[in-house]
Write a protein that holds these residues in place. Structure first.
Motif, PDB file in Angstrom:
ATOM      1  N   THR A 149       0.825  -1.214   0.000  1.00  0.00           N
ATOM      2  CA  THR A 149       0.000   0.000   0.000  1.00  0.00           C
ATOM      3  C   THR A 149       0.857   1.261   0.000  1.00  0.00           C
ATOM      4  O   THR A 149       0.634   2.176  -0.804  1.00  0.00           O
ATOM      5  N   ASP A 150       1.844   1.299   0.891  1.00  0.00           N
ATOM      6  CA  ASP A 150       2.670   2.502   1.034  1.00  0.00           C
ATOM      7  C   ASP A 150       3.551   2.775  -0.182  1.00  0.00           C
ATOM      8  O   ASP A 150       3.798   3.937  -0.533  1.00  0.00           O
ATOM      9  N   LEU A 151       4.030   1.697  -0.812  1.00  0.00           N
ATOM     10  CA  LEU A 151       4.981   1.864  -1.916  1.00  0.00           C
ATOM     11  C   LEU A 151       4.403   1.531  -3.287  1.00  0.00           C
ATOM     12  O   LEU A 151       5.112   1.622  -4.291  1.00  0.00           O
ATOM     13  N   SER A 152       3.130   1.140  -3.322  1.00  0.00           N
ATOM     14  CA  SER A 152       2.474   0.764  -4.586  1.00  0.00           C
ATOM     15  C   SER A 152       3.267  -0.322  -5.313  1.00  0.00           C
ATOM     16  O   SER A 152       3.627  -0.188  -6.493  1.00  0.00           O
ATOM     17  N   LEU A 153       3.541  -1.409  -4.613  1.00  0.00           N
ATOM     18  CA  LEU A 153       4.307  -2.507  -5.200  1.00  0.00           C
ATOM     19  C   LEU A 153       3.488  -3.226  -6.265  1.00  0.00           C
ATOM     20  O   LEU A 153       2.289  -3.449  -6.095  1.00  0.00           O
ATOM     21  N   ASN A 154       4.160  -3.612  -7.354  1.00  0.00           N
ATOM     22  CA  ASN A 154       3.475  -4.416  -8.359  1.00  0.00           C
ATOM     23  C   ASN A 154       3.570  -5.892  -7.963  1.00  0.00           C
ATOM     24  O   ASN A 154       4.200  -6.243  -6.956  1.00  0.00           O
ATOM     25  N   ALA A 155       2.956  -6.763  -8.739  1.00  0.00           N
ATOM     26  CA  ALA A 155       2.891  -8.185  -8.392  1.00  0.00           C
ATOM     27  C   ALA A 155       4.279  -8.813  -8.260  1.00  0.00           C
ATOM     28  O   ALA A 155       4.544  -9.593  -7.336  1.00  0.00           O
ATOM     29  N   ASP A 156       5.171  -8.483  -9.188  1.00  0.00           N
ATOM     30  CA  ASP A 156       6.515  -9.053  -9.154  1.00  0.00           C
ATOM     31  C   ASP A 156       7.287  -8.566  -7.925  1.00  0.00           C
ATOM     32  O   ASP A 156       7.993  -9.343  -7.267  1.00  0.00           O
ATOM     33  N   GLN A 157       7.146  -7.289  -7.610  1.00  0.00           N
ATOM     34  CA  GLN A 157       7.818  -6.735  -6.432  1.00  0.00           C
ATOM     35  C   GLN A 157       7.280  -7.368  -5.145  1.00  0.00           C
ATOM     36  O   GLN A 157       8.035  -7.640  -4.211  1.00  0.00           O
ATOM     37  N   GLN A 158       5.988  -7.611  -5.116  1.00  0.00           N
ATOM     38  CA  GLN A 158       5.388  -8.239  -3.940  1.00  0.00           C
ATOM     39  C   GLN A 158       5.985  -9.621  -3.688  1.00  0.00           C
ATOM     40  O   GLN A 158       6.266  -9.990  -2.542  1.00  0.00           O
TER      41      GLN A 158
END
Length: 240
Positions: A149-158
């Motif tokens: 939420t805080d960093l707007s991570l995409n699926a790969d980053q998650q």
């Protein structure tokens, strides 16, 4: 102060009983139960799990009440004390906790029959194992959701951050287990080595996060880290 009070709860057996009945201490806090209500819920759970008869219920109820009274008394005695306990006080308190735990076990053994006592000890052991494992997973999942939420991570980053959090938790669990198995206090040299290792791990984590995040995300992440660190410092000052 807060850590000492938590230790006090262990000392008087409240946390032990909460584990015995397969409930988390935080659950009672969320419901804002009185000591009497908390004891009643614990008694009901124990009655169901161990098939307690009427006499056993009365005995366990009395045992729970005694420990609640001790917890409240200790809480009141520590309420206005701001100083941190000395190493000698911590050691004495630890021994007292162990003595109380043994006494609690002996009382429960005298109340329960052989089968009930075997089941009670097995329930405690199983719950502690599941609780420790589940807590680690839940903590990582909550952390991942917050970072997403805080960093707007995409699926790969998650996925990458999830793996990093899991790796860190595994290291922490290993360290915790090693310290638990060790009865001796760490030497100054061991403390220094541990501190150095923690710094190296922190740098490694920072480098991995930098490789996962883009420039804006990394900048925001470092700001969040600094804010969290400052809050922890303030929190420690409040407890002193």
């Amino acid at each position: 102060m807060k850590k000492l009070f938590i230790a006090a709860l262990l000392f008087v057996g409240i946390v032990s009983f909460a584990q015995d009945v397969n409930q988390k201490p935080a659950h009672h806090q969320k419901e804002n139960l009185t000591p009497e209500q908390r004891n009643e819920k614990q008694l009901q759970k124990l009655t169901s799990e161990l098939s307690l008869d009427k006499k056993q219920q009365e005995q366990v109820k009395q045992l729970l009440a005694e420990r609640s009274a001790k917890a409240e008394k200790f809480k009141a005695s520590r309420k206005d004390i701001k100083t941190k306990p000395t190493d000698a006080e911590k050691e004495a308190f630890k021994k007292q906790m162990e003595t109380e735990k043994a006494a609690n076990d002996a009382k429960m053994k005298s109340i329960l029959n052989a089968d009930q006592y075997t089941k009670w000890t097995a329930l405690k052991k199983d719950h502690r194992r599941k609780h420790d494992h589940k807590s680690s997973q839940e903590r990582d999942q909550a952390h991942l959701q917050k970072l997403t939420t805080d960093l707007s991570l995409n699926a790969d980053q998650q996925k990458q951050v999830a793996a990093l959090l899991s790796e860190r938790s595994t290291k922490m669990e290993m360290l915790k287990k090693n310290r638990k198995d060790s009865t001796a206090k760490p030497t100054d040299a061991e403390k220094a080595a541990m501190k150095k290792q923690m710094k190296e791990d922190h740098k490694a984590t920072d480098a991995k996060m930098k490789s996962i995040l883009n420039a804006d995300q990394y900048k925001k992440w470092t700001a969040i880290q600094k804010e969290h660190k400052d809050k922890m410092k303030d929190h420690r000052k409040e407890k002193m």
